[in-house]
Design a protein around this motif. Structure first.
Motif, PDB file in Angstrom:
ATOM      1  N   PHE A  24      -8.995  -2.385   4.876  1.00  0.00           N
ATOM      2  CA  PHE A  24      -8.213  -3.093   5.798  1.00  0.00           C
ATOM      3  C   PHE A  24      -6.908  -2.178   6.084  1.00  0.00           C
ATOM      4  N   TYR A  25      -6.754  -1.846   7.269  1.00  0.00           N
ATOM      5  CA  TYR A  25      -5.464  -0.931   7.569  1.00  0.00           C
ATOM      6  C   TYR A  25      -4.257  -1.405   7.009  1.00  0.00           C
ATOM      7  N   LYS A  26      -3.355  -0.514   6.940  1.00  0.00           N
ATOM      8  CA  LYS A  26      -2.089  -0.751   6.287  1.00  0.00           C
ATOM      9  C   LYS A  26      -0.883  -0.117   7.093  1.00  0.00           C
ATOM     10  N   ARG A  27      -0.004  -1.201   7.450  1.00  0.00           N
ATOM     11  CA  ARG A  27       1.048  -0.611   8.277  1.00  0.00           C
ATOM     12  C   ARG A  27       2.487  -1.191   7.918  1.00  0.00           C
ATOM     13  N   ASN A  28       3.225  -0.288   7.479  1.00  0.00           N
ATOM     14  CA  ASN A  28       4.741  -0.632   6.771  1.00  0.00           C
ATOM     15  C   ASN A  28       5.746  -0.070   7.370  1.00  0.00           C
ATOM     16  N   HIS A  29       6.744  -0.542   7.552  1.00  0.00           N
ATOM     17  CA  HIS A  29       8.139  -0.051   8.060  1.00  0.00           C
ATOM     18  C   HIS A  29       9.154   0.403   7.176  1.00  0.00           C
ATOM     19  N   GLY A  30       8.830   0.181   5.855  1.00  0.00           N
ATOM     20  CA  GLY A  30       9.869   0.411   4.937  1.00  0.00           C
ATOM     21  C   GLY A  30       9.043   0.468   3.606  1.00  0.00           C
ATOM     22  N   GLN A  73      -4.859  -6.733  14.539  1.00  0.00           N
ATOM     23  CA  GLN A  73      -4.694  -5.302  15.141  1.00  0.00           C
ATOM     24  C   GLN A  73      -3.273  -4.882  15.427  1.00  0.00           C
ATOM     25  N   CYS A  74      -3.110  -3.690  14.971  1.00  0.00           N
ATOM     26  CA  CYS A  74      -1.755  -3.014  15.466  1.00  0.00           C
ATOM     27  C   CYS A  74      -1.859  -2.871  16.852  1.00  0.00           C
ATOM     28  N   ALA A  75      -0.709  -2.879  17.366  1.00  0.00           N
ATOM     29  CA  ALA A  75      -0.467  -2.607  18.775  1.00  0.00           C
ATOM     30  C   ALA A  75      -0.717  -1.279  19.123  1.00  0.00           C
ATOM     31  N   ILE A 136      11.313  -9.643   3.181  1.00  0.00           N
ATOM     32  CA  ILE A 136      12.122  -9.126   2.165  1.00  0.00           C
ATOM     33  C   ILE A 136      12.353  -7.596   2.309  1.00  0.00           C
ATOM     34  N   ASP A 137      11.226  -6.983   2.885  1.00  0.00           N
ATOM     35  CA  ASP A 137      11.523  -5.541   2.887  1.00  0.00           C
ATOM     36  C   ASP A 137      12.338  -4.849   3.940  1.00  0.00           C
ATOM     37  N   LYS A 138      12.932  -3.817   3.611  1.00  0.00           N
ATOM     38  CA  LYS A 138      13.958  -3.190   4.852  1.00  0.00           C
ATOM     39  C   LYS A 138      13.370  -2.021   5.247  1.00  0.00           C
ATOM     40  N   ARG A 176      -0.131  -6.927  -2.643  1.00  0.00           N
ATOM     41  CA  ARG A 176       1.351  -6.350  -2.321  1.00  0.00           C
ATOM     42  C   ARG A 176       1.446  -5.626  -1.153  1.00  0.00           C
ATOM     43  N   ASP A 177       0.548  -4.579  -0.918  1.00  0.00           N
ATOM     44  CA  ASP A 177       0.272  -4.271   0.505  1.00  0.00           C
ATOM     45  C   ASP A 177       0.377  -5.152   1.919  1.00  0.00           C
ATOM     46  N   HIS A 178      -0.420  -6.076   1.616  1.00  0.00           N
ATOM     47  CA  HIS A 178      -0.622  -6.824   2.580  1.00  0.00           C
ATOM     48  C   HIS A 178       0.312  -7.981   2.813  1.00  0.00           C
ATOM     49  N   ILE A 190      -0.503  -9.357  18.613  1.00  0.00           N
ATOM     50  CA  ILE A 190      -0.394  -8.186  17.954  1.00  0.00           C
ATOM     51  C   ILE A 190      -0.006  -8.198  16.428  1.00  0.00           C
ATOM     52  N   GLY A 191      -0.356  -7.279  15.675  1.00  0.00           N
ATOM     53  CA  GLY A 191       0.052  -7.453  14.278  1.00  0.00           C
ATOM     54  C   GLY A 191       1.339  -7.305  14.046  1.00  0.00           C
ATOM     55  N   ALA A 192       2.105  -6.819  14.714  1.00  0.00           N
ATOM     56  CA  ALA A 192       3.683  -6.801  14.437  1.00  0.00           C
ATOM     57  C   ALA A 192       4.368  -8.191  14.245  1.00  0.00           C
ATOM     58  N   VAL A 195       4.357 -11.267   9.988  1.00  0.00           N
ATOM     59  CA  VAL A 195       5.357 -10.542   9.167  1.00  0.00           C
ATOM     60  C   VAL A 195       5.013 -10.955   7.752  1.00  0.00           C
ATOM     61  N   LYS A 196       5.089  -9.734   6.787  1.00  0.00           N
ATOM     62  CA  LYS A 196       4.864  -9.981   5.470  1.00  0.00           C
ATOM     63  C   LYS A 196       5.740 -10.342   4.435  1.00  0.00           C
ATOM     64  N   TRP A 197       5.572 -10.321   3.449  1.00  0.00           N
ATOM     65  CA  TRP A 197       6.794 -10.818   2.484  1.00  0.00           C
ATOM     66  C   TRP A 197       7.772 -11.668   2.794  1.00  0.00           C
TER      67      TRP A 197
HETATM   68  N1  MTE Z   1       5.875  -7.337   8.119  1.00  0.00           N
HETATM   69  C1  MTE Z   1       6.654  -6.551   7.248  1.00  0.00           C
HETATM   70  N2  MTE Z   1       7.533  -7.634   6.689  1.00  0.00           N
HETATM   71  N3  MTE Z   1       7.145  -5.266   7.442  1.00  0.00           N
HETATM   72  C2  MTE Z   1       6.253  -4.590   8.525  1.00  0.00           C
HETATM   73  O1  MTE Z   1       6.504  -3.216   8.253  1.00  0.00           O
HETATM   74  N4  MTE Z   1       4.363  -4.528   9.729  1.00  0.00           N
HETATM   75  C3  MTE Z   1       3.855  -5.134  10.996  1.00  0.00           C
HETATM   76  C4  MTE Z   1       3.261  -6.666  10.462  1.00  0.00           C
HETATM   77  N5  MTE Z   1       4.100  -7.224   9.655  1.00  0.00           N
HETATM   78  C5  MTE Z   1       5.188  -5.133   8.934  1.00  0.00           C
HETATM   79  C6  MTE Z   1       5.122  -6.644   8.858  1.00  0.00           C
HETATM   80  C7  MTE Z   1       2.845  -4.534  11.682  1.00  0.00           C
HETATM   81  S1  MTE Z   1       3.195  -3.503  13.024  1.00  0.00           S
HETATM   82  C8  MTE Z   1       1.551  -4.857  11.742  1.00  0.00           C
HETATM   83  S2  MTE Z   1       0.230  -3.878  12.582  1.00  0.00           S
HETATM   84  C9  MTE Z   1       1.128  -5.612  10.445  1.00  0.00           C
HETATM   85  O2  MTE Z   1       2.063  -6.144   9.681  1.00  0.00           O
HETATM   86  C10 MTE Z   1       0.172  -4.687   9.641  1.00  0.00           C
HETATM   87  O3  MTE Z   1      -0.443  -5.656   8.656  1.00  0.00           O
HETATM   88  P1  MTE Z   1      -1.273  -4.902   7.254  1.00  0.00           P
HETATM   89  O4  MTE Z   1      -0.734  -3.778   6.660  1.00  0.00           O
HETATM   90  O5  MTE Z   1      -1.737  -6.226   6.443  1.00  0.00           O
HETATM   91  O6  MTE Z   1      -2.618  -4.475   7.850  1.00  0.00           O
END
Ligand code: MTE
Ligand code: MO
Length: 366
Positions: A24-30, A73-75, A136-138, A176-178, A190-192, A195-197
């Motif tokens: 599963f793809y992983k996309r994180n901003h921090g 799906q990521c945008a 929670i992530d910064k 943790r990644d997801h 769109i995946g953005a 929100v995770k965590w």
């Molecule tokens: N949620 C948090 N807290 N931080 C992030 O960087 N990235 C977003 C979204 N939720 C993100 C987030 C983006 S742009 C996408 S495409 C998806 O999470 C990716 O989810 P995945 O890593 O579980 O595939």
């Protein structure tokens, strides 16, 4: 240090309908946060509601548990190809920045009911119209603040929209990644926005003013560049448009015989099913319809109770190709939305939503 981003190979992506967590793809901003004290972890709900509330994991797990098979799906999926046409800003992705998982958790509509917001509410008595998810992530885009996004209250309180606060992915606690221990899953969007965590939820009057809602993930016309951009003129992207891509072949493949299998995925946003996938072996002059399925052996019928509404569809076609060929795929959703032919017509400076016809080249060699 760059945030951790990853996508699987094309062939790994279509090796199973439900994407294993490793693929599963992983996309994180921090940096990925660590939540180790699950007893103390809670999500607070506040904002334009009568009574704020802290929800612990045990409160969320007490609510009815739903499992929803949904594709995220990521945008920016397929951004690398868009960048080849004209440079765009953003992380480069091939065609695998998406995955299909079985998400398990509570419905957001049920969670909001706990704080006195009934199903199908579009505005609260105190004027709340949007539900903001704060993580929670910064990240640097928020100047060291948390990642955040919002969705309309009407969607959040609609049980049929299947928006989840998910604690399971493919039957296991989310890793943790997801988003461990809890993430939002907004199907069809769109995946953005998923929100995770999750840290807290805010009921607000205007949509979230965070970077990723207001200064990113908006679709601009091809004429807008970094000198003339005015972010406030466009809306944050929500639903994903219709998309498909061929995963059984590389951009350029050499095959021994002329017989090839054209296999890939198709998915649309907003719960719109896939009506049809067309494939061409002559660059898009003539087309044949591919077969579609979700779980192997079960023919896919859009809009049928036997199919997963929020999930991708696999397609497959066999073809005998001459010496060399340009293979193309395009999907049509149940609203008759069709993928656009050219990248240039949908090009935008952030390189999002490249849903143009997916093309690969095949040559018969030794
Ligand atoms: N949620 C948090 N807290 N931080 C992030 O960087 N990235 C977003 C979204 N939720 C993100 C987030 C983006 S742009 C996408 S495409 C998806 O999470 C990716 O989810 P995945 O890593 O579980 O595939
Ligand atoms: Mo994304």
């Amino acid at each position: 240090m760059e945030p951790f981003n990853a996508e699987p190979t094309r062939s790994a992506l279509i090796s199973s309908y439900v994407t294993p967590v490793d693929f599963f793809y992983k996309r994180n901003h921090g940096p990925i946060p660590v939540v180790d004290d699950i007893e103390r972890y809670s999500v607070s709900l506040s904002g334009l509601i009568k009574n704020s509330k802290d929800l612990f994991m045990k409160d969320i797990c007490k609510l009815p548990k739903y499992t929803v098979t949904a594709t995220l799906q990521c945008a920016g999926n397929r951004r690398t190809a868009m960048s080849k046409s004209r440079t765009v800003k953003g992380v480069g992705w091939d065609i695998a920045a998406l995955g299909n998982a079985v998400w398990g958790g509570a419905k957001l509509a049920d969670v909001l009911e706990l704080v006195g917001i009934p199903y199908l509410t579009s505005i609260t008595q105190s004027g709340g119209k949007h539900v903001e998810f704060v993580s929670i992530d910064k990240c640097k885009e928020e100047n060291g603040g948390p990642y955040k996004a919002s969705i309309p209250l009407s969607q959040a309180t609609n049980p049929e929209a299947d928006v989840l606060l998910a604690y399971e992915m493919n039957g296991e606690p989310i890793n943790r990644d997801h988003g461990y221990p809890l993430r939002v899953v907004v199907p069809g969007v769109i995946g953005a926005r998923s929100v995770k965590w999750l840290d807290y939820i805010n009921i607000i009057a205007e949509e979230c003013q965070g970077f990723f809602m207001q200064k990113d993930y908006k679709m601009f016309p091809p004429t807008v560049n970094w000198d003339n951009i005015n972010w406030s003129t466009r809306r944050p992207q929500m639903d994903f448009p219709v998309q498909s891509a061929i995963c059984s072949l590389d951009d350029v493949s050499v095959v021994k015989h002329g017989k090839i299998t054209i296999k890939g995925y198709a998915v649309s946003g907003g719960g719109r099913g896939i009506e049809r996938v067309d494939v061409s072996i002559d660059g898009g002059k003539t087309w044949e319809e591919a077969t579609r399925y979700q779980r192997t052996g079960v023919p896919y019928i859009a809009d049928d109770s036997s199919s997963d509404r929020w999930a991708w569809v696999f397609f497959e076609a066999e073809a005998n190709i001459p010496q060399s060929a340009e293979i193309v795929a395009k999907a049509v959703d149940i609203s008759a939305n069709v993928q656009p032919e050219s990248i240039d017509s949908v090009w935008n400076l952030r390189g999002i939503l490249n849903t143009s016809w997916h093309r690969v080249h095949v040559r018969v060699g030794q």
